[in-house]
Every structure is written in C-alpha cells, then in structure tokens.
Scaffold this motif. Structure first.
Motif, mmCIF file in Angstrom:
data_model
loop_
_atom_site.group_PDB
_atom_site.id
_atom_site.type_symbol
_atom_site.label_atom_id
_atom_site.label_comp_id
_atom_site.label_asym_id
_atom_site.label_seq_id
_atom_site.Cartn_x
_atom_site.Cartn_y
_atom_site.Cartn_z
ATOM 1 N N VAL A 307 53.235 34.308 22.242
ATOM 2 C CA VAL A 307 51.931 34.949 22.417
ATOM 3 C C VAL A 307 51.052 34.690 21.197
ATOM 4 O O VAL A 307 49.861 34.372 21.316
ATOM 5 C CB VAL A 307 52.117 36.469 22.635
ATOM 6 C CG1 VAL A 307 50.775 37.180 22.552
ATOM 7 C CG2 VAL A 307 52.785 36.739 23.977
ATOM 8 N N ALA A 308 51.645 34.790 20.017
ATOM 9 C CA ALA A 308 50.866 34.552 18.794
ATOM 10 C C ALA A 308 50.367 33.108 18.744
ATOM 11 O O ALA A 308 49.224 32.852 18.362
ATOM 12 C CB ALA A 308 51.709 34.876 17.561
ATOM 13 N N GLY A 311 47.509 32.746 20.891
ATOM 14 C CA GLY A 311 46.362 33.407 20.258
ATOM 15 C C GLY A 311 45.669 32.553 19.216
ATOM 16 O O GLY A 311 44.453 32.574 19.089
ATOM 17 N N TYR A 312 46.441 31.790 18.433
ATOM 18 C CA TYR A 312 45.788 30.994 17.379
ATOM 19 C C TYR A 312 45.512 29.566 17.826
ATOM 20 O O TYR A 312 45.018 28.751 17.052
ATOM 21 C CB TYR A 312 46.580 31.030 16.069
ATOM 22 C CG TYR A 312 47.920 30.313 16.046
ATOM 23 C CD1 TYR A 312 48.012 28.934 16.145
ATOM 24 C CD2 TYR A 312 49.094 31.023 15.869
ATOM 25 C CE1 TYR A 312 49.229 28.284 16.093
ATOM 26 C CE2 TYR A 312 50.322 30.390 15.823
ATOM 27 C CZ TYR A 312 50.385 29.013 15.938
ATOM 28 O OH TYR A 312 51.588 28.380 15.881
ATOM 29 N N GLY A 314 43.283 28.313 19.561
ATOM 30 C CA GLY A 314 41.874 27.949 19.672
ATOM 31 C C GLY A 314 41.349 28.097 21.092
ATOM 32 O O GLY A 314 40.146 28.037 21.329
ATOM 33 N N ALA A 315 42.255 28.307 22.040
ATOM 34 C CA ALA A 315 41.849 28.477 23.436
ATOM 35 C C ALA A 315 41.386 29.914 23.698
ATOM 36 O O ALA A 315 41.745 30.832 22.967
ATOM 37 C CB ALA A 315 43.025 28.135 24.351
ATOM 38 N N ASP A 316 40.599 30.069 24.772
ATOM 39 C CA ASP A 316 40.214 31.415 25.212
ATOM 40 C C ASP A 316 41.432 32.128 25.770
ATOM 41 O O ASP A 316 42.028 31.678 26.756
ATOM 42 C CB ASP A 316 39.154 31.318 26.326
ATOM 43 C CG ASP A 316 37.770 31.583 25.788
ATOM 44 O OD1 ASP A 316 37.670 31.997 24.614
ATOM 45 O OD2 ASP A 316 36.798 31.361 26.525
ATOM 46 N N VAL A 317 41.802 33.232 25.139
ATOM 47 C CA VAL A 317 42.993 33.977 25.540
ATOM 48 C C VAL A 317 42.677 35.466 25.433
ATOM 49 O O VAL A 317 42.014 35.887 24.498
ATOM 50 C CB VAL A 317 44.176 33.629 24.600
ATOM 51 C CG1 VAL A 317 45.313 34.595 24.784
ATOM 52 C CG2 VAL A 317 44.645 32.203 24.828
ATOM 53 N N GLN A 319 44.713 39.005 25.332
ATOM 54 C CA GLN A 319 46.088 39.512 25.252
ATOM 55 C C GLN A 319 46.416 40.494 26.378
ATOM 56 O O GLN A 319 47.586 40.699 26.693
ATOM 57 C CB GLN A 319 46.359 40.148 23.889
ATOM 58 C CG GLN A 319 45.452 41.299 23.528
ATOM 59 C CD GLN A 319 45.678 41.734 22.068
ATOM 60 O OE1 GLN A 319 46.792 42.007 21.640
ATOM 61 N NE2 GLN A 319 44.612 41.766 21.307
ATOM 62 N N ILE A 322 47.678 38.042 29.595
ATOM 63 C CA ILE A 322 48.746 37.034 29.516
ATOM 64 C C ILE A 322 49.999 37.441 30.298
ATOM 65 O O ILE A 322 50.438 38.586 30.228
ATOM 66 C CB ILE A 322 49.143 36.791 28.039
ATOM 67 C CG1 ILE A 322 48.036 36.051 27.303
ATOM 68 C CG2 ILE A 322 50.459 36.033 27.935
ATOM 69 C CD1 ILE A 322 48.334 35.792 25.842
ATOM 70 N N GLY A 339 49.821 41.168 30.394
ATOM 71 C CA GLY A 339 49.628 41.900 29.140
ATOM 72 C C GLY A 339 50.593 43.048 28.932
ATOM 73 O O GLY A 339 50.626 43.646 27.853
#
Lengths: 394, 394
Positions: A307-308, A311-312, A314-317, A319, A322, A339
């Motif tokens: 998940v992290a 998150g990093y 660069g994509a639209d995510v 939380q 997910i 989520g």
C-alpha cells in the motif's frame, strides 16, 4: 496461437550458434529481413548499441547479429566504438554480407577494453556451426548469459503458421557491472520495417519495460526484432501483436524469475487505475520496493509495504478505495477490501502461508478509480543478491 | 555559528522527555511558538499527519508535540484519525493548552489499531518529567526510535546567540512497516510562520529530502519547526537559514548512517549539472542504486555502476565529459577524468583500498555541463538489511 519449443530456431530462415567456454561468450544469429530495435534509455550508451542503431536507421534491415558476453564494451570511448564496428566487420567478412546489416550486442563488465582478438579467434567455430536445429537456439541463448543461471527462450506459432521466437538474457552480474537485458526476436512473417517498429515498441512497453530486478537501468539494454519473411505470409496484425507480446512477456518473466539471487518471481497486477501510465507506476513501484522484495523473500505477506509503495508511486491513489490480495495463481487471499483491512482468521492465515511459499507470488491491487491496468514482474531481494553484488572486488 | 550539544533542549523555551519501555515509546516536547511543517509526499498519509497539518493550517503555531513509536497509526481509517485526535486531546488536557496547538506524530507498524490506552497510561510519567536539561532531549530522541540504533540530535548557536536544535529518527523497521523519518526542530529566534515555512521547506529539500535508505517513502514522514521566540532576537535570515540547514543536514546524515543494516555512510556530491534539479537527480540515483550500495558494502570502488546511475537518473549527462572520484574526506582518488578512465596504478589502488574501507565513502561526480550542485546521503546495502526486512513474519 500455440506455444512451441525451439526459440529463434523455430522461425524459418534463422540459424544460430554460440559458445561460452569461460567468462567470454560469443553468439551469432543469421536471419535476414526487415528489423526494428528498442534501446536503453540510459544516457550512458554502450558502443554496440550505437553501431546497431545506426544500421537500423540506415537500412531498416538486419542480416545477422553478433553478440558477446563478458564485456559490455560500455564507457570505452572512441576505441570502444571502433571495437564494436570491428565485431560487425569480422562477421560481415565471414558471412559475406554488408557490415551495415549486422547488429552488435555486448553484455558484461563496464569500462574495460573489449578483447576483439578473442572474438576473431572464435568466429570461425561459431559461424561454421550455425544451425537451424534447436541446439543452435540453446547454444546462442547460453553464450549471451552472464550470471543468468538458465538460458531464456520462448516461441509461439500463430494460427496462420507464422512463428515468432526469441532468446533473451537478464540481470546477472558477471563482474563489477550492470546486469543487461538483451532480447533477440525473430519471425518468419512478412512485415514492413515501420510496422515492426511500432509492434516492437508496444510489446516491449508491456514486457521488458515492466521488469525490475533492482531498478538500475543498464547501458547495454537492447531488444531486436527481425522478420525474415520466410513463411511468405503477411500476418493478421492483431494476432501477430498478441504472439509477439506473448514471446516478449514470457522472456521478461524468465528474466525476472532469474534475477540476481532470486528465489521467487513477484508479479504485480494492478487494475482500476485512472490511466495505463498510473497503473504502470503502481505495478513497477511494488516490484521495485526493496521492502516488498525483502518481505517476499521472508514469506511475509506484508501488505502495508505494498500500500505504501502504491502511495508513493506517483499515481492517483485513494487509501479508502484500495483492494489488495496475494495469490499464487490458484489460491487468492484478500487482505484489504476497498480500504478496509480484512480480519485475518485462521483460514486466511493458512492460505497466506501457502501462497507466500509459492515460487510465484502474485500481488493484486485494485485502485478502484478507473479502468486501466498493468502488470510488472520482479523478484525477491535475498542475501545472495547482496553477496553477488558486494563480494566481487575490482 | 558554532555546533553545540543538547539538541532541542539547547533552545530557550523548550522542555521535553520520553520513555521507551518496550516496542511502544512516548515522547512529549513542549515549546510554544510559530511553527511550520513538511509532510510525506506519499498519497497514503497516516492519521497523525492529517491532525498536525490541520493544526498548522489553522493556527500557524504549535504549543507541544506528542509522538509515539511502535505503531504508525497509518491505514487505520476513521478510527485511526479519532485515535490521533485523542492523542492530542490527552496531552492538551494534561498541559492545559488548546488541543489544536498540539502536533501529533507516530512511527511503527502500518495497519494496526493504535493502543491509545497505553499512551493515556504513560502520559503522566512523561509530562511530569519534562525538563530543559540535556536528559530531556536524549530521552525524547530515544523514545521515537524504532530500529534506529542510536538517538539522533543536532544543535547550533548562531553568532547572535540564537539556538537551533533538533531531534530525529530514521529508517528503521520496528515491525512489518516502513521506516519513517521524523524531525522535530526548535529555535528560540523570533520568526513569523510564513518565513518559517519557506525556511523549512528550503532546508528540508537540501537535507531530509536528499536521504535515501531504500527508496521507499513512508506514510508518516514529517519535519516540524517551531520558533519559541524566547531569545527575544529577530535573526539575520541568511545566518538563520545556514544554521537551520546545518541542523537538518546533520540529522539527515545521522539518519542515513544509521539506515537499516548499514555499515557505511555514502555521500554523493554532484557538481557541474545544468540545473539543481538535475544535480539532485544524479546524486539521489547514485545513493539509491542497489548496485552502488552493494559495492560500497563490498568495499568495491565500482565506478561503472556510478556512471550508469548518472546515465539513467533522467538528468542531462554526457559520458565524454563526466569526472568521478571516490574520497573519504581526506584522501581522494580520481577514477574518471572528463570521460577518460584513469589507469589504476599501485598508488591509486592503495588509496582506493583505504577510502573504500572508511566509515564514510564520498562519491564525487562532476558532470561538466553547468554550474549546479547537490549532495545526497545513503548507506550501503548489507546482509543485515535483508535479514531485518525478511525475517519478521506477520
């Protein structure tokens, strides 16, 4: 489409052979036709890539490929460029074809002068042994290996009888050096150069470009596709693209699975992204993450790290949207659902245990924000990766 | 400017304390004033960051910080957000200050409910022990450690008598989780919130943002800067910025050096880039490269990997212009000079041996294309990194 044996030698009009008596290896592939290439995006580009790119730009054709392992001929300046041209010239003389129709590839140590003498000494043995039998394919595939532990080959036969076959090598270190991804792919279909170009680019983007062993990009990466036309058949382009993608993806997975020190293949399947670019960012971030890779080595279904990474990436995510599951192809264990963390009962834990112990661990992420998907491949990060890359001393 | 001891407790108006009896740790810092914060760019953001960001946006001030280790309170949904607010509320009641003036930070395992009861049980002990003595500083720095092996603190006194001091924690795993970078920095200078904001952003970009342990970005990263104004002095802003950057850079280097499993600090100094952005890309690509990191662990001056990392960094690089040296601060060994490989005589090899065995290996790259420079910090990739991140099983 059916999967067949034989790699490049299943393709009409292709002969090959190779030797690998020690650290240096030499492979030759003969197969004339329209050709396309994809090259490393690294701004430090090895000499053989410059020579091969020039040949493709000038002629749109290749007659043969000469490839060595054991020395990358990278960061070797003008002398290196002359050595790469010399390789082409040596094969050109031996085969009696224009040296501007010869592709040149190298993989191995960076920054050391290539021993062209060794290549000259061995070219006769290789060329005199050229064969369209399966042995030609496997000898060539072995000759380009560095610390690869197995030769890599794949082939398909399309419904029309057209064959597409390839050999590849992956990320292994022979010496203080980058691993290099090489792919030599042939088809006996009749296809124009510009069409080959776009087919190859599209297929590489879905296959070789979705493999991450350690996130380092080699100075020598190259994939070449030659269409001999020997089948006399013009392919249905949808089927051709599908076949080409199958061969390249198969090679890419073999490369990921045989990454340095690897014990497991990691496949990240991402869906529900707002764009294909976003899906690729997430899939590649997952297979690139040293924390995810270490966790898979430790058989730890550590979804927090996945998940992290999403998150990093660069994509639209988001939380809260997910979903995440681990799978081995047959069993699947959902750990996060829109989520929400799924409570880990005994049944789930048992399933997870068997999945994490599998040779192929599939990480499925649904971002639930759009319709795009992507798949990336990598391998676990192990003690052996560190050993292989630390213990060699220049 | 002189370097002094005492971390945050050298700053007038600051008291702190912390406890770390087991996996969970609790730190409290009291110091009221204008405040600024920098937060993770990960799109999965932990609950305490949301609470702290709200406080800063509303007030531009902080009165105190409460931080726990052992649980990141990340990916914990609405309940996690309520728990983070509860942490602020617990300290607010105890101190008698508005809960919207309290910064909250957490580090540890992702995706598990925070044990707020434990924090409530221990808040009295921590708050009753708050002190401006050096012990307060070191107790707080220890309380926020996860698998950090040493507490991290730094402080300077400017010529005007102003102090700037900070504590930090780095990339350690307590459990199946991201390492988190936290920095709590204080100054007794009188500085407005918007000025603090821009000073902090600029300093973080040169320090914390230039540290790579494994390239994974935590859900919980946060740096807070509070100006108590207790010195009564408005600083010379150039000197203040210099002092702030010194403290943050010092903490950043301590974090890199204490990366998981690390045996050596790697410092990549890049100059001659066409832009600062390009210089940063190259410096970070070098310290992020698993191949470079493994080589440094193996004491291997493997410059080919450094050149390759520069090449794929995305920055403008010309392989015929690059110069490269390894250094340990005192000795320096030039290996590539304007694209030419320097021949390795015995003297050079001897020097290299001593440099590669040093606790700090400095990699100097001059791109020779412009005037911009940047420095990044990382650590070597070791068996222990793999062990720490593989052997924990959820």
């Amino acid at each position: 489409m059916k999967i067949i044996d034989g790699g490049i030698c299943s393709v009409k009009g292709v002969r090959s052979y190779g030797i690998k008596p020690g650290k240096m290896g030499l492979a030759v592939i003969v197969g004339e036709g329209n050709a396309a290439g994809v090259f490393t995006r690294n701004k430090v580009i090895a000499a053989p890539l410059i020579v091969t790119r020039e040949a493709l730009q000038k002629n749109g054709k290749l007659a043969a490929i000469i490839a060595n392992s054991g020395n990358a001929n990278a960061f070797t300046g003008e002398e290196g460029l002359a050595d790469a041209r010399e390789m082409a010239s040596v094969l050109s003389t031996k085969l009696g074809v224009d040296s501007e129709l010869i592709g040149v590839a190298s993989t191995g140590v960076i920054g050391r002068k290539l021993d062209v003498g060794w290549i000259k000494d061995n070219i006769d043995e290789v060329v005199d042994s050229l064969t369209s039998s399966p042995q030609g394919n496997s000898q060539a595939a072995r000759a380009i290996m560095t610390t690869d532990t197995v030769p890599k080959m794949a082939a398909v036969e399309l419904n029309t009888g057209i064959c597409i076959g390839g050999i590849g090598k992956g990320s292994g270190m022979i010496e203080p050096n980058m691993g290099t991804m090489l792919g030599f792919v042939y088809t006996d279909a009749e296809v124009a150069t510009d069409v080959l170009d776009s087919c190859l680019k599209k297929a590489v983007d879905k296959s070789f470009n979705m493999v991450v062993v350690d996130g380092d990009t080699s100075t020598n990466d190259m994939v070449l596709l030659t269409a001999t036309g020997a089948s006399g058949i013009k392919p249905d382009m949808n089927e051709f693209q599908q076949g080409l993608e199958h061969v390249l993806t198969d090679l890419a997975k073999q490369i990921a699975k045989d990454g340095e020190g690897a014990t497991r293949l990691i496949e990240a399947q991402v869906r529900g992204a707002v764009s294909e670019g976003d899906a690729k960012l997430v899939a590649k971030a997952i297979v690139r993450s040293p924390l995810v890779k270490s966790a898979v080595f430790g058989k730890d279904p550590n979804w927090g790290r996945v998940v992290a990474a999403a998150g990093y990436s660069g994509a639209d995510v988001d939380q809260d949207k997910i979903s995440l599951a681990f799978s081995n192809g047959s069993d699947s264990a959902v750990l996060v659902d829109n989520g929400k963390i799924v409570s880990e009962d005994n049944e789930l834990l048992e399933k997870l245990g068997s999945i994490m112990g599998s040779p192929e661990v599939i990480i499925k992420v649904d971002i639930h924000m759009g319709d795009s998907c992507a798949t990336a491949w990598g391998c676990d990060l192990t003690y052996d990766y560190v050993r292989i890359n630390a213990e060699y001393t220049t």
